[in-house]
Design an enzyme around this catalytic site. Structure first.
Site, PDB file in Angstrom:
ATOM      1  N   ASP A  17      10.241   0.657  -0.666  1.00 17.50           N
ATOM      2  CA  ASP A  17       9.033   0.935  -0.058  1.00 17.50           C
ATOM      3  C   ASP A  17       8.720   0.148   1.126  1.00 17.50           C
ATOM      4  OD1 ASP A  17       6.243   1.724   0.381  1.00 17.50           O
ATOM      5  OD2 ASP A  17       5.568   0.956  -1.351  1.00 17.50           O
TER       6      ASP A  17
ATOM      7  N   HIS B   4       2.919   9.171  -3.279  1.00 12.61           N
ATOM      8  CA  HIS B   4       2.911   7.590  -3.421  1.00 12.61           C
ATOM      9  C   HIS B   4       1.541   6.978  -3.053  1.00 12.61           C
ATOM     10  CE1 HIS B   4       4.751   3.614  -3.796  1.00 12.61           C
ATOM     11  NE2 HIS B   4       3.937   3.334  -2.722  1.00 12.61           N
TER      12      HIS B   4
ATOM     13  N   GLY C  94       5.875   6.361   4.684  1.00 13.20           N
ATOM     14  CA  GLY C  94       4.550   6.332   5.060  1.00 13.20           C
ATOM     15  C   GLY C  94       4.369   6.874   6.474  1.00 13.20           C
ATOM     16  N   SER C  95       4.442   5.773   7.504  1.00 17.84           N
ATOM     17  CA  SER C  95       4.297   6.189   8.715  1.00 17.84           C
ATOM     18  C   SER C  95       5.344   7.081   9.255  1.00 17.84           C
ATOM     19  CB  SER C  95       4.574   4.535   9.507  1.00 17.84           C
ATOM     20  OG  SER C  95       3.871   3.783   8.871  1.00 17.84           O
TER      21      SER C  95
ATOM     22  N   GLY D  63       3.392   0.239   8.444  1.00 16.57           N
ATOM     23  CA  GLY D  63       3.895   0.444   9.961  1.00 16.57           C
ATOM     24  C   GLY D  63       4.828  -1.029  10.206  1.00 16.57           C
TER      25      GLY D  63
ATOM     26  N   HIS E  68       1.037   2.948  -6.794  1.00 16.26           N
ATOM     27  CA  HIS E  68       1.610   1.640  -6.559  1.00 16.26           C
ATOM     28  C   HIS E  68       0.345   0.619  -6.495  1.00 16.26           C
ATOM     29  CE1 HIS E  68       3.913  -1.128  -3.384  1.00 16.26           C
ATOM     30  NE2 HIS E  68       3.583  -1.810  -4.569  1.00 16.26           N
TER      31      HIS E  68
ATOM     32  N   GLY F 172       8.773   0.819   5.815  1.00 16.16           N
ATOM     33  CA  GLY F 172       9.930   0.848   6.922  1.00 16.16           C
ATOM     34  C   GLY F 172      10.861   2.115   6.714  1.00 16.16           C
TER      35      GLY F 172
ATOM     36  N   ASP G 285      -1.050   3.739  -2.643  1.00 18.37           N
ATOM     37  CA  ASP G 285      -1.085   2.469  -2.265  1.00 18.37           C
ATOM     38  C   ASP G 285      -2.486   1.891  -2.975  1.00 18.37           C
ATOM     39  OD1 ASP G 285       1.699   1.744  -1.829  1.00 18.37           O
ATOM     40  OD2 ASP G 285       1.292   2.058   0.505  1.00 18.37           O
TER      41      ASP G 285
HETATM   42 ZN    ZN Z   1       3.673   1.403  -2.009  1.00 13.72          ZN
END
Ligand code: ZN
Length: 197
Positions: free
Chosen positions: A152, A10, A174-175, A122, A43, A154, A12
């Site tokens: 998408d 993914h 992500g994080s 985050g 995205h 958290g 961004d």
């Molecule tokens: Zn995204």
């Protein structure tokens, strides 16, 4: 590039207009393309997505998401994404109702429900978005088309279970992954938590 067991990558894209941050564009994606066999899920958090669909498709995107809140006409943008040979997804910010996506269910391949405000990593997962997912899952199933629902923002082993229970089937982490000591182990944990939900 290690994929750590993920199904998609993914990416961004932020233009500094639709969201305050500026990240990367099609040339960087083109450079990344030879380093991974994973589908690129791009995205677009940008103001005029339709203008750049061809660039992102040629750079190697497989799935392109754009925001319903952006300036481009959603149906024309979906058509442009399909014409470029990619799967098309519509993303909605936390303040946008599920209802706004319903007129596109005959053409869209995936709906991205943001569980944080787009633009920064985050942030904390917004569990109050789950009613949107439940409603959209029901509406998507009623069409008889296969439409993915992606979340998408958290995502952790705890929140992924909540989102999966609500009806999401594609999860962006992500994080959680990038801050884990072992990214592949975190992907395994996330996958188990989602499939057990
Ligand atoms: Zn995204």
């Amino acid at each position: 590039m290690e994929d750590a067991g993920a199904d998609w990558l993914h990416i961004d894209v932020m233009d500094g207009l639709f969201v305050p941050n500026l990240t990367l564009g099609a040339p960087v994606i083109k450079c990344l393309r030879p380093s991974s066999k994973l589908p690129f899920d791009v995205h677009l958090m940008i103001e005029n997505p339709i203008r750049y669909i061809g660039d992102f498709a040629r750079a190697g995107a497989d799935i392109i998401s754009f925001h319903l809140e952006a300036k481009s006409d959603p149906r024309e943008t979906i058509d442009a994404i399909h014409a470029a040979g990619c799967r098309a997804a519509v993303a909605i910010k936390p303040n946008t109702c599920a209802r706004a996506v319903l007129p596109l269910l005959d053409v869209v391949d995936m709906i991205l429900v943001m569980t944080v405000e787009p633009g920064f990593g985050g942030q904390k997962f917004m569990a109050d978005m789950m009613h949107k997912i439940t409603r959209l899952r029901k509406a998507c199933d009623e069409t008889g088309r296969e439409i993915d629902i992606q979340v998408d923002g958290g995502i952790t082993p705890e929140t992924i279970a909540v989102a999966a229970q609500a009806g999401a089937n594609v999860f962006v982490a992500g994080s959680a992954v990038f801050s884990a000591p072992d990214a592949a182990e975190m992907v395994r944990q996330l996958r188990t938590a989602a499939s057990d939900a």
